[in-house]
Design an enzyme around this catalytic site. Sequence first.
Site, PDB file in Angstrom:
ATOM      1  N   GLY A  43      22.580  -0.943 -26.778  1.00  0.00           N
ATOM      2  CA  GLY A  43      22.388   0.470 -27.563  1.00  0.00           C
ATOM      3  C   GLY A  43      23.305   0.782 -28.584  1.00  0.00           C
ATOM      4  CG  ASP A  99      24.075   3.677 -26.609  1.00  0.00           C
ATOM      5  OD1 ASP A  99      25.217   3.177 -26.244  1.00  0.00           O
ATOM      6  OD2 ASP A  99      23.255   3.604 -26.507  1.00  0.00           O
ATOM      7  CG  PHE A 151      14.541  10.202 -20.604  1.00  0.00           C
ATOM      8  CD1 PHE A 151      15.108   9.488 -19.492  1.00  0.00           C
ATOM      9  CD2 PHE A 151      13.820   9.276 -21.546  1.00  0.00           C
ATOM     10  CE1 PHE A 151      14.986   8.241 -19.382  1.00  0.00           C
ATOM     11  CE2 PHE A 151      13.753   7.907 -21.513  1.00  0.00           C
ATOM     12  CZ  PHE A 151      14.349   7.500 -20.302  1.00  0.00           C
TER      13      PHE A 151
HETATM   14  C1  PRP Z   1      23.129   2.487 -21.678  1.00  0.00           C
HETATM   15  C2  PRP Z   1      23.886   3.121 -23.091  1.00  0.00           C
HETATM   16  C3  PRP Z   1      25.422   3.248 -22.269  1.00  0.00           C
HETATM   17  C4  PRP Z   1      25.248   3.440 -20.895  1.00  0.00           C
HETATM   18  C5  PRP Z   1      25.533   4.931 -20.491  1.00  0.00           C
HETATM   19  O1  PRP Z   1      23.245   1.295 -21.823  1.00  0.00           O
HETATM   20  O2  PRP Z   1      23.872   2.329 -23.870  1.00  0.00           O
HETATM   21  O3  PRP Z   1      26.032   1.859 -22.558  1.00  0.00           O
HETATM   22  O4  PRP Z   1      23.753   2.982 -20.386  1.00  0.00           O
HETATM   23  O5  PRP Z   1      25.283   5.142 -19.062  1.00  0.00           O
HETATM   24  P1  PRP Z   1      26.233   5.402 -18.041  1.00  0.00           P
HETATM   25  O6  PRP Z   1      27.200   6.593 -18.793  1.00  0.00           O
HETATM   26  O7  PRP Z   1      25.383   6.192 -17.061  1.00  0.00           O
HETATM   27  O8  PRP Z   1      27.007   4.321 -17.545  1.00  0.00           O
HETATM   28  P2  PRP Z   1      22.369   0.339 -20.872  1.00  0.00           P
HETATM   29  O9  PRP Z   1      23.132  -0.075 -19.728  1.00  0.00           O
HETATM   30  O10 PRP Z   1      20.936   1.097 -20.844  1.00  0.00           O
HETATM   31  O11 PRP Z   1      22.153  -0.989 -21.687  1.00  0.00           O
HETATM   32  P3  PRP Z   1      21.557  -1.249 -23.248  1.00  0.00           P
HETATM   33  O12 PRP Z   1      22.531  -0.533 -24.040  1.00  0.00           O
HETATM   34  O13 PRP Z   1      21.197  -2.421 -23.348  1.00  0.00           O
HETATM   35  O14 PRP Z   1      20.364  -0.163 -23.304  1.00  0.00           O
HETATM   36 MN    MN Z   2      24.405   0.481 -23.346  1.00  0.00          MN
END
Ligand code: PRP
Ligand code: MN
Length: 194
Positions: A43, A99, A151
């Site tokens: 992300g 992110d 979202f």
């Molecule tokens: C998403 C985002 C953050 C995290 C935040 O990553 O990019 O890293 O979730 O969520 P949290 O605060 O509830 O832990 P994801 O795990 O979807 O992986 P990605 O970055 O590959 O999409």
């Molecule tokens: Mn992430």
Amino acid sequence: MHEDIAEVLFTEKQIQERIQELGRQITEDYRGKNVLLLGTLKGAVPFIADLARAIELPLEIDYMAISSYGNSTQSSGIVRIVKDLEGPIDNKHVLIIEDIIDSGLTLAYLVDMLKRRNPLSLRICALLDKERPRAKTVPVDYLGFSIPDKFVVGYGLDYAQYYRNLPYIGILKPSVYGGTEEPEKEHSSPAEKR
Ligand code: PRP
Ligand code: MN
Ligand code: MG
């Protein structure tokens, strides 16, 4: 605008302007220091790419890939390292680049684990921070924007791995994830969504 987007929260221009400000602030704060920007895959990739170019300091960039265990309705807080950093960080000032902070579990875990590696300092820079209750507060040092508990996708943020390439950040139409209720977590694994 993409047909699946209900509303644009931040335009490309707004994002880029905010990143320039963050870059200037980080440049001042880290002058003369041995900086490592630590991006979280996947992300944070667009964010770290733009932010790094807004920082006028010599710096290193590395990435970690982490994935949450468990299903999307249970936030276990157990996280698995899929890809680790290349080297030790005990002689580096580490700045984590995320992110979005949603539940905060990813960052809480990451901070815990990195502290045990004794970096010279450890700070967090996040583009987005959701205004929502959390079990643990996450101490963000540099923040792009606070956002409502909606979202969001775009600029690195995905739904089932898509929409990361949108240059803006927007709220996804509920019809896209089939229903009126919001999905539990935008980053549950594709297997859980298909
Ligand atoms: C998403 C985002 C953050 C995290 C935040 O990553 O990019 O890293 O979730 O969520 P949290 O605060 O509830 O832990 P994801 O795990 O979807 O992986 P990605 O970055 O590959 O999409
Ligand atoms: Mn992430
Ligand atoms: Mg995700």
